[in-house]
Design a protein around this motif. Structure first.
Motif, short mmCIF file in Angstrom:
data_model
loop_
_atom_site.label_atom_id
_atom_site.label_comp_id
_atom_site.label_asym_id
_atom_site.label_seq_id
_atom_site.Cartn_x
_atom_site.Cartn_y
_atom_site.Cartn_z
N TYR A 211 -51.38 -32.03 5.37
CA TYR A 211 -50.09 -31.13 5.59
C TYR A 211 -49.95 -30.30 5.02
N ASP A 212 -49.52 -29.38 4.93
CA ASP A 212 -48.18 -27.98 4.38
C ASP A 212 -47.88 -27.16 4.96
N MET A 213 -46.30 -26.67 4.11
CA MET A 213 -45.87 -25.78 4.71
C MET A 213 -45.79 -24.87 4.07
N HIS A 214 -45.69 -24.01 3.86
CA HIS A 214 -44.92 -22.34 3.37
C HIS A 214 -44.06 -21.46 3.78
N GLU A 215 -43.07 -20.60 2.98
CA GLU A 215 -42.33 -19.71 3.70
C GLU A 215 -43.03 -18.72 4.31
N LEU B 79 -55.67 -23.64 4.43
CA LEU B 79 -57.07 -24.25 3.43
C LEU B 79 -56.02 -25.24 2.61
N HIS B 80 -54.92 -25.40 1.97
CA HIS B 80 -54.69 -26.30 1.78
C HIS B 80 -54.26 -27.75 1.90
N ALA B 81 -53.90 -27.47 3.50
CA ALA B 81 -53.53 -28.98 3.80
C ALA B 81 -55.39 -29.15 4.79
MG MG Z 1 -49.58 -25.46 -0.75
#
Ligand code: MG
Length: 423
Positions: free
Chosen positions: A274-278, A308-310
């Motif tokens: 899982y990932d989240m960005h602003e 891609l991060h998740a």
């Molecule tokens: Mg990230």
């Protein structure tokens, strides 16, 4: 003498939960496996397939590789009505009537039944019961197993005679709604003989029957490997064993594939990430390696490709490896502005060092804007290329949060990823 095969495949598959004839087993719809056996049988002159109403187009597409003349007819609401439709549509002097769900039927069995055919005698294939059998009337009683057999299909009959019997049954108001085969009807007027059936000629009724198929495939693999790893030896050995019959049903797997699979001892692992960005102005929006036009982009030390991060975290998690925060510390200046596709290559190298390879991925992107639907094919293509997996093994869905929360306020984009990795 002309011989028609009638394949009954218009049942409702209630116990299976969906139209089982279209269900893919080892990469091939069940109905295609079944019809192919009759297509390969030299004695069969035509194939009539009884199908659900309104489904001819899809069945015709699935069966387009069949060379034997093929016709379709809409089946009735139960077995005997479907049989009658098939008998009316068929042109053969003799018919072989078969359950479409018995997709492991072998050409040898079909030919064995044909060779036993005669005008006045019906032919049914039978196998011994492996279970003890009891009758449960007023007095429970064990049955002599040597005199009891389990009945299979295909069953062979004179077409016109069988049709006459059915017409007479209907005219006399006989209830045939619970009929499970045709031999019992034929026997009310003409003699029946039996030939040896085939233990592999199983009927798919429940989804779990498909698991049994997988299990039996594994057994075949073990049997093969117990007999040595030489393909030449295996081929020779197979020619006189029942294993060859089993293998005929493994359409998508070659002998080499089977022995390789066993030697490697494949293990499947699952991983989640899982990932989240602003979302901020004056940044590129990159999702899954695809740059897309938008008035905002994601903020991060790297290119902030949240997808891609998740995905990388899912891949690392599948092997119990430390997550991307540990692999690529944000405090390390070398990752300033890093291209996430390059980071993904590093993760794939970590997997490769452990003989692991991604098999399939499933990704959900949460974004209020932009509308991602038009970009999904591009993202799928990008991830399929980056991972070296078929595009059919990359599932991507996108959703908004209906305006709720920080994603709904377009303050950020989040992503969940799940992967299966083969070792
Ligand atoms: Mg990230």
């Amino acid at each position: 003498m002309k011989i028609s095969a009638i394949v009954l495949s218009s049942g409702e598959s209630e116990r299976f939960g969906e139209n089982k004839m279209l269900y893919s087993l080892a990469g091939e719809p069940i109905i295609l496996k079944t019809v192919k056996a009759f297509d390969l049988s030299p004695s069969i002159d035509e194939i009539v397939v009884c199908i659900p109403s309104g489904s001819e187009e899809s069945y015709r597409e699935i069966l387009k590789s069949v060379k034997t003349p093929l016709t379709f007819t809409t089946g009735g609401k139960n077995r005997h009505l479907s049989t009658i439709e098939g008998l009316l549509k068929a042109n053969g002097d003799m018919v072989l009537i078969h359950d479409g769900a018995r997709c492991f039927v072998a050409v040898e069995l079909i030919e064995r039944i044909v060779s036993a055919l005669s005008e006045d005698t019906g032919v049914i294939p039978v196998i011994a019961s492996t279970d003890s059998l009891v009758s449960v009337g007023d007095n429970l009683k064990y049955l002599e197993r040597k005199n009891i057999k389990c009945v299979q299909t295909p069953q062979a009959f004179d077409r016109v005679k069988l049709l006459e019997i059915y017409k007479d049954c209907i005219a006399s108001g006989k209830d045939l709604s619970n009929l499970t085969d045709n031999g019992s009807v034929w026997q009310t007027r003409y003699p029946l003989i039996y030939v040896d059936g085939d233990i592999n000629n199983k009927k798919i009724t429940y989804k779990s029957d498909c698991l049994l198929y997988t299990f039996s495939k594994k057994e075949v693999c073990e049997d093969l490997n117990n007999q040595g790893n030489s393909d030449i030896y295996l081929n020779d050995k197979l020619s006189n064993s029942g294993i060859r019959n089993s293998l005929k049903n493994l359409n998508s797997i070659s002998l080499t594939d089977i022995s390789t699979e066993k030697k490697e001892g494949i293990t499947l692992k699952i991983g989640n990430g899982y990932d989240m960005h602003e979302l901020v102005e004056n940044r590129k929006l990159i999702l899954g390696g695809v740059t897309m036009p938008h008035n905002k982009g994601l903020l991060g030390v790297s290119d902030a490709d949240v997808v891609l991060h998740a995905l990388m975290d899912a891949l690392l998690s599948s092997l119990s490896l430390p997550d991307i925060g540990h692999q690529f510390p944000p405090t390390d200046p070398q990752y300033q502005g890093a291209d996430s596709t390059v980071l993904l290559k590093t993760v794939l190298e970590l997997l490769a060092e452990r003989n692991a390879k991604p098999q399939s991925v499933s990704i959900t992107i949460l974004a209020q804007k932009p509308k991602l639907f038009p970009y999904i094919p591009l993202i799928k293509d990008s991830i399929s290329t980056l991972l070296g997996v078929s595009i059919d093994n990359v599932g991507i869905s996108a959703t908004t949060t209906e305006g709720l929360g920080l994603i709904g306020r377009e303050e950020g984009i989040a992503c969940y990823a799940t992967c299966i990795v083969k070792i």
